[in-house]
Design a protein around this motif. Sequence first.
Motif, PDB file in Angstrom:
ATOM      1  N   ASP A 172      42.741  18.358 -48.183  1.00 48.20           N
ATOM      2  CA  ASP A 172      41.806  17.743 -49.131  1.00 48.20           C
ATOM      3  C   ASP A 172      42.582  17.132 -50.295  1.00 48.20           C
ATOM      4  OD1 ASP A 172      42.499  19.859 -50.725  1.00 48.20           O
ATOM      5  OD2 ASP A 172      40.619  20.946 -50.424  1.00 48.20           O
ATOM      6  N   ARG A 173      41.888  16.354 -51.102  1.00 46.20           N
ATOM      7  CA  ARG A 173      42.603  15.610 -52.146  1.00 46.20           C
ATOM      8  C   ARG A 173      43.249  16.531 -53.169  1.00 46.20           C
ATOM      9  NH1 ARG A 173      37.911  12.571 -55.671  1.00 46.20           N
ATOM     10  NH2 ARG A 173      36.155  13.859 -55.058  1.00 46.20           N
ATOM     11  N   ALA A 174      42.633  17.687 -53.435  1.00 44.11           N
ATOM     12  CA  ALA A 174      43.229  18.603 -54.416  1.00 44.11           C
ATOM     13  C   ALA A 174      44.595  19.075 -53.923  1.00 44.11           C
ATOM     14  CB  ALA A 174      42.302  19.783 -54.667  1.00 44.11           C
ATOM     15  N   SER A 175      44.705  19.427 -52.635  1.00 44.94           N
ATOM     16  CA  SER A 175      46.009  19.858 -52.111  1.00 44.94           C
ATOM     17  C   SER A 175      46.984  18.700 -52.089  1.00 44.94           C
ATOM     18  CB  SER A 175      45.897  20.394 -50.686  1.00 44.94           C
ATOM     19  OG  SER A 175      44.698  21.040 -50.463  1.00 44.94           O
ATOM     20  N   LEU A 199      41.781   8.603 -58.918  1.00 38.99           N
ATOM     21  CA  LEU A 199      42.770   8.073 -57.974  1.00 38.99           C
ATOM     22  C   LEU A 199      42.339   8.294 -56.524  1.00 38.99           C
ATOM     23  CD1 LEU A 199      46.208   9.135 -59.488  1.00 38.99           C
ATOM     24  CD2 LEU A 199      45.495   6.807 -58.965  1.00 38.99           C
ATOM     25  N   SER A 200      41.199   8.956 -56.341  1.00 36.00           N
ATOM     26  CA  SER A 200      40.739   9.237 -54.985  1.00 36.00           C
ATOM     27  C   SER A 200      39.229   9.041 -54.967  1.00 36.00           C
ATOM     28  CB  SER A 200      41.095  10.676 -54.607  1.00 36.00           C
ATOM     29  OG  SER A 200      40.544  11.574 -55.544  1.00 36.00           O
ATOM     30  N   ARG A 220      40.140   9.742 -49.990  1.00 41.21           N
ATOM     31  CA  ARG A 220      41.077   8.634 -49.770  1.00 41.21           C
ATOM     32  C   ARG A 220      41.868   8.417 -51.040  1.00 41.21           C
ATOM     33  NH1 ARG A 220      35.908   5.737 -48.700  1.00 41.21           N
ATOM     34  NH2 ARG A 220      35.426   6.005 -46.501  1.00 41.21           N
ATOM     35  N   LEU A 221      43.118   7.960 -50.887  1.00 44.38           N
ATOM     36  CA  LEU A 221      43.914   7.579 -52.054  1.00 44.38           C
ATOM     37  C   LEU A 221      43.443   6.200 -52.486  1.00 44.38           C
ATOM     38  CD1 LEU A 221      46.327   8.139 -53.951  1.00 44.38           C
ATOM     39  CD2 LEU A 221      47.794   7.049 -52.266  1.00 44.38           C
ATOM     40  N   HIS A 249      42.180   1.417 -57.613  1.00 44.53           N
ATOM     41  CA  HIS A 249      41.595   1.680 -58.936  1.00 44.53           C
ATOM     42  C   HIS A 249      42.609   1.502 -60.060  1.00 44.53           C
ATOM     43  CE1 HIS A 249      38.054   4.234 -57.190  1.00 44.53           C
ATOM     44  NE2 HIS A 249      37.907   2.939 -57.005  1.00 44.53           N
ATOM     45  N   LEU A 250      43.848   1.164 -59.673  1.00 44.97           N
ATOM     46  CA  LEU A 250      44.877   0.892 -60.687  1.00 44.97           C
ATOM     47  C   LEU A 250      45.021  -0.611 -60.851  1.00 44.97           C
ATOM     48  CD1 LEU A 250      47.722   3.382 -59.734  1.00 44.97           C
ATOM     49  CD2 LEU A 250      46.120   3.565 -61.615  1.00 44.97           C
TER      50      LEU A 250
END
Lengths: 205, 269
Positions: free
Chosen positions: B171-174, B250-251, B256-257, B261-262
């Motif tokens: 998951d995105r946190a990991s 950022l996700s 998804r990465l 958004h940058l």
Amino acid sequence: MLSIRALSRVGLTSPGLGPIDLQLAGGSVAAVTGASGAGKSMLLRAIADLDECSGEVLLDGVNRDTMSAPQWRRRVTYLAAESGWWADGVGGHFSETQAASRLLGRLGLNDDALGWPVSRLSTGEKQRLALIRALIQNPQVLLLDEPTSALDPDSRTMVEDLLAERIAAGLSVLIVSHDAAQTKRLGARIYLIDGGRLVDNGGTT
Amino acid sequence: MNFIALGYEDLTLASLLLLFSGLLSMRLKLNMERQIGVAALRMVIQLMLIGMVLKILFAMVSPLWTGLAAAIMIAIAGREAAARQTRKFTGWWTYGLGTSSLMLAGSLVTVLALTTQIRPEPWFDPRFALPILGMILGNTMSGVSIGLDRLLGEAVREKVAVEARLALGHDRASAFRPLVRNAVRAGLMNIINAMSVAGVVSIPGMMTGQILAGVDPTEAVKYQILIMFLIAGSTALGTLAAVVFATRRLSDNRHRLRLDHLRSDIKES
């Protein structure tokens, strides 16, 4: 059975991707060929839900939107052309080191490779270890982006043998490959991707 | 109390030191004299103005005006934190993330200190509230700024590694955890260093000020310890909040990465 219906990349202008329709039966292999920048990797990323897309992707009749993205990606796993490493040691990248160790020899890797620092690995070793990393999670579908590009013929044969074994056991593979002999050896159905659209080349030639 | 008031002639005398450096710069053709002069002039004007503003605010002891001053301080700190970033989110996200983290950490820690430890009467007395908020914001700002800068830089540089994890079903946190760890560590480095050398290598400014104003050194030390705890707590809280909020931006909820958004333009530093 992986079913893809009208899959399109959103928020991207030319060349973009899709809409793409594709069926991939359990235990079968399909290969995607096409020029650089035609959208081969983009298609694999879209199936793995790594980019925002419209359309439907189902596995055995279950829509991916009904499950979390991590759950989906454990079943339908994408292996990028460039392997990614996030820890200093090789072993830190494997959920089950035992299952991984068993496959090291099969792909011509050193038995101690899991104890090495990542910085010691060659590109070819990384490529094979990344494949092992994905295989030990037992996905139903593997999306392989040029998985043997950095390998010598012997290692390539070992990778193909291991894949063939898994395919016989029910794994479905969608592979991006420039190597016509390889796709033939794997018995893949060939598709051509051009300008983000998929063209069925028919047969396995 | 044996406080020695300074006259303007004392300040003029001290400014001769700077004038001397300016002359030296001219003589050695370093072209620094303009910059030194402008910075010194800004410092004098800003401080004289704030002196007058504080004098008025202290006399009023109004919750409204004190709150307004605090809000302006937070807004400026947020702007400064965003201005230092090499990479930025599209739209107002960088400013928004920085400012809201500063507001969260700065106001929480300041209010806590005023109501439970320092306890002035009334608790929002600007003579206590504003200097303490200022010290806390100044330090938290650098933590937030460094933490965000590190996180966004690493997200771009480590794209392949982050996406490899996401593709494996992490998951995105990991997937972001190593980046979050590095970013928070970088953000807290300054305050950890400051605590480690406090009193040994550096005599902290606030304590020096109290001692010059005639406060007993052991009392001044107690205040300094309190301030250090407040600053460290706020910096940790603010940096963590900013970095974690930023990983969300950022996700997306499909893990998804989202480097889209940058902003694509990078500020050269």
